[in-house]
Enzyme design. Sequence first.
Site, PDB file in Angstrom:
ATOM      1  N   ARG A  18      37.271  43.134  40.543  1.00  0.00           N
ATOM      2  CA  ARG A  18      37.955  41.838  40.419  1.00  0.00           C
ATOM      3  C   ARG A  18      38.385  41.572  38.981  1.00  0.00           C
ATOM      4  NH1 ARG A  18      37.413  43.180  44.723  1.00  0.00           N
ATOM      5  NH2 ARG A  18      36.664  42.085  46.563  1.00  0.00           N
TER       6      ARG A  18
ATOM      7  N   SER B 205      37.013  33.509  48.409  1.00  0.00           N
ATOM      8  CA  SER B 205      35.698  33.680  47.788  1.00  0.00           C
ATOM      9  C   SER B 205      35.674  33.008  46.417  1.00  0.00           C
ATOM     10  CB  SER B 205      35.377  35.167  47.641  1.00  0.00           C
ATOM     11  OG  SER B 205      35.324  35.790  48.903  1.00  0.00           O
TER      12      SER B 205
ATOM     13  N   GLU C 103      35.126  33.194  40.611  1.00  0.00           N
ATOM     14  CA  GLU C 103      36.204  34.166  40.772  1.00  0.00           C
ATOM     15  C   GLU C 103      37.570  33.578  40.441  1.00  0.00           C
ATOM     16  OE1 GLU C 103      37.877  36.978  44.344  1.00  0.00           O
ATOM     17  OE2 GLU C 103      35.743  36.947  43.962  1.00  0.00           O
TER      18      GLU C 103
END
Length: 343
Positions: free
Chosen positions: A165, A238, A334
Amino acid sequence: MSQLQTQVDLRPFNTLALSERAERLLCIESESDLHAALALAQRSSWPVTLIGGGSNLVLAGPVRGLVLLMRTRGRRVLSRCSESVVVEAAAGENWHDFVRWTLDLGLSGLENLSLIPGTVGAAPVQNIGAYGVEVRDLFCSLDALDRLTGEVKCLYAADCRFDYRDSLFKHDPGRYVILRVRFKLSPRPYINVSYAPLAVAWQETGLQQPDSRVVSELVCAIRRSKLPDPVRLPNAGSFFKNPLVPQAAADALLLGYPQMPHFPQPQGECKLAAGWLIDQAGWKGVRRGDVGVHAEQALVLVNYGNARGADILALAAEIAADVRQRFGVELEQEPPLMGEVSA
């Protein structure tokens, strides 16, 4: 270039449906639009903020300067041989539509990334991943405008510094504007069903030959069963990354929680499931006014009505503090923040 708009409500342009205003906004539909918009911003000393699909951001307050909505379009096959096919898409293309287009061409590789919201240009920034596949696994190269030099550069995988990520574009925010992205896909059918629920779903089909379109349909079904549709219940997917901890720390946690999902990594670390930690801490389904944790997926924070960015961040901080206290594990948000953080 589209007409410059002022004091624009950004609620329609972020999947968390947070209502914050852009001081100025332009829609970018071509590379010439982009150059003109950046030149205008430079002459006027306006900071520039880019928004793609708005599916991976938290509006924490009003956005000063100039917001650019990336709406460039275009998809094409660049090269084809017996082993691989290179395809290219403009940054403003919808990601899921692009994945379906590659499947229509009979190409394999991106099916596990079906139904991920957002745009093609945002995919390398986040190095999006799901069900055992990440963008970097199929990535070929991209073209990006370097705002520091004014040049359009071709960047390859090593240049992009992909990680979980993560990418170069997160560490040097605002410098590069991704214009188009290229992927190397397979003309031969093959599937990756290493992710356990996907493997079970595939086995239940009874199919003996690989079929990427079927895998895409299974991925979509799994995602819909676990994740709320942002059109119906606003969310940013998420909210926390799966934390990486030293293997020794994971081993210590496993003594008390032997059922804890854990995934050893190559360099002596272990990836834990953030959703499991949050669920074990009792947060699944918890609601605080207009914000809450989704009842089916503890990784997802949702906006039940008129939540502000500050409300989302307050709930996230409360969750992270609880997980830290219970498990000694740090959760990292995130989606990045955008706008001036409200007091």
